[in-house]
Design a protein around this motif. Structure first.
Motif, PDB file in Angstrom:
ATOM      1  N   ALA B  76       0.831  -1.207   0.000  1.00  0.00           N
ATOM      2  CA  ALA B  76       0.000   0.000   0.000  1.00  0.00           C
ATOM      3  C   ALA B  76       0.872   1.267   0.000  1.00  0.00           C
ATOM      4  O   ALA B  76       0.798   2.076   0.920  1.00  0.00           O
ATOM      5  CB  ALA B  76      -0.953   0.003   1.192  1.00  0.00           C
ATOM      6  N   PRO B  77       1.714   1.425  -1.026  1.00  0.00           N
ATOM      7  CA  PRO B  77       2.651   2.556  -1.047  1.00  0.00           C
ATOM      8  C   PRO B  77       1.921   3.892  -1.176  1.00  0.00           C
ATOM      9  O   PRO B  77       0.786   3.949  -1.648  1.00  0.00           O
ATOM     10  CB  PRO B  77       3.488   2.292  -2.301  1.00  0.00           C
ATOM     11  CG  PRO B  77       2.597   1.473  -3.180  1.00  0.00           C
ATOM     12  CD  PRO B  77       1.759   0.635  -2.269  1.00  0.00           C
ATOM     13  N   MET B  78       2.602   4.943  -0.726  1.00  0.00           N
ATOM     14  CA  MET B  78       2.010   6.285  -0.750  1.00  0.00           C
ATOM     15  C   MET B  78       2.866   7.218  -1.604  1.00  0.00           C
ATOM     16  O   MET B  78       4.025   6.944  -1.871  1.00  0.00           O
ATOM     17  CB  MET B  78       1.958   6.854   0.678  1.00  0.00           C
ATOM     18  CG  MET B  78       1.193   6.012   1.677  1.00  0.00           C
ATOM     19  SD  MET B  78      -0.582   5.965   1.333  1.00  0.00           S
ATOM     20  CE  MET B  78      -1.032   7.628   1.853  1.00  0.00           C
ATOM     21  N   ALA B  79       2.243   8.329  -1.963  1.00  0.00           N
ATOM     22  CA  ALA B  79       2.956   9.451  -2.598  1.00  0.00           C
ATOM     23  C   ALA B  79       3.877   9.010  -3.734  1.00  0.00           C
ATOM     24  O   ALA B  79       3.423   8.363  -4.668  1.00  0.00           O
ATOM     25  CB  ALA B  79       3.711  10.251  -1.544  1.00  0.00           C
ATOM     26  N   ASP B  80       5.178   9.330  -3.629  1.00  0.00           N
ATOM     27  CA  ASP B  80       6.125   9.044  -4.707  1.00  0.00           C
ATOM     28  C   ASP B  80       6.173   7.564  -5.058  1.00  0.00           C
ATOM     29  O   ASP B  80       6.271   7.204  -6.239  1.00  0.00           O
ATOM     30  CB  ASP B  80       7.548   9.482  -4.294  1.00  0.00           C
ATOM     31  CG  ASP B  80       7.686  10.991  -4.334  1.00  0.00           C
ATOM     32  OD1 ASP B  80       6.705  11.658  -4.701  1.00  0.00           O
ATOM     33  OD2 ASP B  80       8.771  11.485  -3.992  1.00  0.00           O
ATOM     34  N   ASP B  81       6.134   6.711  -4.027  1.00  0.00           N
ATOM     35  CA  ASP B  81       6.215   5.270  -4.273  1.00  0.00           C
ATOM     36  C   ASP B  81       5.008   4.803  -5.083  1.00  0.00           C
ATOM     37  O   ASP B  81       5.132   3.986  -5.995  1.00  0.00           O
ATOM     38  CB  ASP B  81       6.265   4.510  -2.949  1.00  0.00           C
ATOM     39  CG  ASP B  81       7.579   4.754  -2.217  1.00  0.00           C
ATOM     40  OD1 ASP B  81       8.529   5.253  -2.869  1.00  0.00           O
ATOM     41  OD2 ASP B  81       7.641   4.469  -1.016  1.00  0.00           O
ATOM     42  N   LEU B  82       3.858   5.344  -4.753  1.00  0.00           N
ATOM     43  CA  LEU B  82       2.643   4.983  -5.467  1.00  0.00           C
ATOM     44  C   LEU B  82       2.715   5.445  -6.921  1.00  0.00           C
ATOM     45  O   LEU B  82       2.389   4.699  -7.852  1.00  0.00           O
ATOM     46  CB  LEU B  82       1.447   5.630  -4.744  1.00  0.00           C
ATOM     47  CG  LEU B  82       0.080   5.465  -5.371  1.00  0.00           C
ATOM     48  CD1 LEU B  82      -0.254   3.998  -5.580  1.00  0.00           C
ATOM     49  CD2 LEU B  82      -0.970   6.117  -4.464  1.00  0.00           C
ATOM     50  N   ARG B  83       3.198   6.675  -7.099  1.00  0.00           N
ATOM     51  CA  ARG B  83       3.325   7.237  -8.448  1.00  0.00           C
ATOM     52  C   ARG B  83       4.280   6.390  -9.274  1.00  0.00           C
ATOM     53  O   ARG B  83       4.086   6.205 -10.481  1.00  0.00           O
ATOM     54  CB  ARG B  83       3.863   8.667  -8.336  1.00  0.00           C
ATOM     55  CG  ARG B  83       3.072   9.640  -9.139  1.00  0.00           C
ATOM     56  CD  ARG B  83       3.222  11.069  -8.691  1.00  0.00           C
ATOM     57  NE  ARG B  83       4.595  11.471  -8.468  1.00  0.00           N
ATOM     58  CZ  ARG B  83       4.930  12.567  -7.798  1.00  0.00           C
ATOM     59  NH1 ARG B  83       4.004  13.356  -7.299  1.00  0.00           N
ATOM     60  NH2 ARG B  83       6.185  12.888  -7.636  1.00  0.00           N
ATOM     61  N   GLU B  84       5.298   5.903  -8.611  1.00  0.00           N
ATOM     62  CA  GLU B  84       6.295   5.058  -9.264  1.00  0.00           C
ATOM     63  C   GLU B  84       5.669   3.764  -9.819  1.00  0.00           C
ATOM     64  O   GLU B  84       5.955   3.345 -10.933  1.00  0.00           O
ATOM     65  CB  GLU B  84       7.364   4.717  -8.225  1.00  0.00           C
ATOM     66  CG  GLU B  84       8.327   3.649  -8.616  1.00  0.00           C
ATOM     67  CD  GLU B  84       9.668   4.257  -8.979  1.00  0.00           C
ATOM     68  OE1 GLU B  84      10.551   3.514  -9.373  1.00  0.00           O
ATOM     69  OE2 GLU B  84       9.785   5.478  -8.875  1.00  0.00           O
ATOM     70  N   ILE B  85       4.818   3.152  -9.012  1.00  0.00           N
ATOM     71  CA  ILE B  85       4.178   1.897  -9.442  1.00  0.00           C
ATOM     72  C   ILE B  85       3.233   2.164 -10.615  1.00  0.00           C
ATOM     73  O   ILE B  85       3.189   1.410 -11.585  1.00  0.00           O
ATOM     74  CB  ILE B  85       3.374   1.262  -8.284  1.00  0.00           C
ATOM     75  CG1 ILE B  85       4.256   1.047  -7.053  1.00  0.00           C
ATOM     76  CG2 ILE B  85       2.744  -0.054  -8.726  1.00  0.00           C
ATOM     77  CD1 ILE B  85       5.307   0.008  -7.227  1.00  0.00           C
ATOM     78  N   VAL B  86       2.496   3.249 -10.519  1.00  0.00           N
ATOM     79  CA  VAL B  86       1.567   3.587 -11.599  1.00  0.00           C
ATOM     80  C   VAL B  86       2.341   3.858 -12.886  1.00  0.00           C
ATOM     81  O   VAL B  86       1.951   3.415 -13.976  1.00  0.00           O
ATOM     82  CB  VAL B  86       0.680   4.789 -11.199  1.00  0.00           C
ATOM     83  CG1 VAL B  86      -0.097   5.305 -12.395  1.00  0.00           C
ATOM     84  CG2 VAL B  86      -0.270   4.387 -10.078  1.00  0.00           C
ATOM     85  N   ALA B  87       3.475   4.560 -12.783  1.00  0.00           N
ATOM     86  CA  ALA B  87       4.302   4.833 -13.965  1.00  0.00           C
ATOM     87  C   ALA B  87       4.817   3.523 -14.562  1.00  0.00           C
ATOM     88  O   ALA B  87       4.811   3.343 -15.783  1.00  0.00           O
ATOM     89  CB  ALA B  87       5.466   5.744 -13.598  1.00  0.00           C
ATOM     90  N   ALA B  88       5.236   2.587 -13.694  1.00  0.00           N
ATOM     91  CA  ALA B  88       5.756   1.304 -14.180  1.00  0.00           C
ATOM     92  C   ALA B  88       4.681   0.547 -14.957  1.00  0.00           C
ATOM     93  O   ALA B  88       4.949  -0.026 -16.014  1.00  0.00           O
ATOM     94  CB  ALA B  88       6.263   0.462 -13.017  1.00  0.00           C
TER      95      ALA B  88
END
Lengths: 223, 223
Positions: B76-88
């Motif tokens: 359940a990553p947040m902020a930058d980490d979440l954005r990173e997964i979505v970009a991947a």
């Protein structure tokens, strides 16, 4: 009560996300239809309108992305809910691309001369109709989470491919017989190819809907 | 200690995810290069190999999706980490599509006759080289989270577009002068168009890398 509240909030979020994608789908359908109408009538004003309106689709995709990220951050959904958000992200991207193909068709309208001479100008709108219906139906399948309709959309892609082959052959013959029209005919080749790609993308969305509804890709369909 | 452990686990996850995407990028580059090599040499065996190997890219995209969903569910990553997964997730999808364009080029190899007569057969590999370098560099930008390199990739897309315009004009002239070669020339038009689309897709990834690194799209670039 807390869990119920969270579930309800998630349902509202996902409903809004689906609403945005439905809106994108509607815009993409209109864009396909009007791009081909502009092509057939040589209506450069309508073509310019289609190109301009594509920005709305881009903006909606950005909105879908932002909302999906927000839902993931706020709700940390699991299992089916998580899969649903990921599917929405991907489907938003594909519908935006379908809009790009319509825009690309519209951009070619001004580059075609002597349009009355081209038989494919009769076939392209019919081909576009099939592709546009695939886009419509796959988004219906998405809204209803219906893998059966998704499969039907996938099967219809053969019809679009058959149109494409027929128009390709027709245009090449036309070019051979009328070398002076080659440049315009090449534009029409690209229009046919763009519609064929729209069918492919609707098929991709159908595969995602199937995945989202069942957790697996349609096994008997080559990806 | 708990937080540190979770952070480390997330970093390992994201490193594996990035590794999968780097692997996809490498396969896509090879596919572009070999598809054009097969085209220039009329090597149908190599072309068939390129088509066959595209399945590996499809499988890797599915793996990226599954891993992204797993990371979202577990961490359940947040902020930058979440954005990173979505970009991947998005970048994996685009690289898979770049592979599709290479496959499409490879499929056309057997449909071209009299290849020695086509001047674009000299230009297309050069055009493909530029597009393929864009793919390579944008994935380097992705690995290094480098928005500056991402911007450079975006700027290079003009070069691909210029190649495309030049090859388009060349092929249309060729068709006018040699009507018997129209069918083959039309295949080369589509090859040029496919490479042009690869450039567009590398540009799209560059925009996502920029977004992932900075939280905003490059503002001065029309999307």
């Amino acid at each position: 009560m807390m869990v119920e509240h969270t579930v309800k909030a998630f349902d509202e979020d996902i409903t809004r996300l689906r609403g945005l994608i439905a809106e994108m789908g509607g815009l993409a359908e209109v864009a396909i239809h009007e791009a081909l109408q502009a092509l057939v009538n040589g209506d450069e004003e309508l073509a310019a309108e289609v190109v301009k309106r594509d920005k709305k689709l881009d903006a909606l995709e950005t909105e879908v992305d932002a909302m999906a990220v927000r839902i993931l951050a706020l709700r940390a959904p699991m299992a089916d809910d998580l899969r649903e958000i990921v599917a929405a992200l991907k489907i938003g991207g594909v519908v935006e691309r379908i809009g790009d193909y319509a825009k690309n068709i519209a951009k070619r309208v001004g580059r075609i001369e002597g349009r009355a001479r081209f038989e494919p100008l009769l076939l392209l709108p019919a081909m576009g109709e099939v592709a546009s219906e695939m886009v419509h139906d796959v988004l219906t399948a998405y809204a209803a989470r219906d893998p059966v309709v998704a499969r039907e959309v996938i099967e219809r892609d053969d019809k679009v491919d058959a149109f494409y082959d027929s128009i390709f052959r027709n245009l090449v013959s036309h070019m051979v017989e009328n070398p002076s029209t080659i440049s315009s005919a090449a534009q029409l080749l690209f229009v046919a190819r763009n519609i064929e790609r729209i069918g492919d993308h609707a098929t991709n969305v159908a595969e995602m809907v199937h995945y989202s509804a069942t957790g697996s890709y349609p096994s008997d369909i080559e990806r």
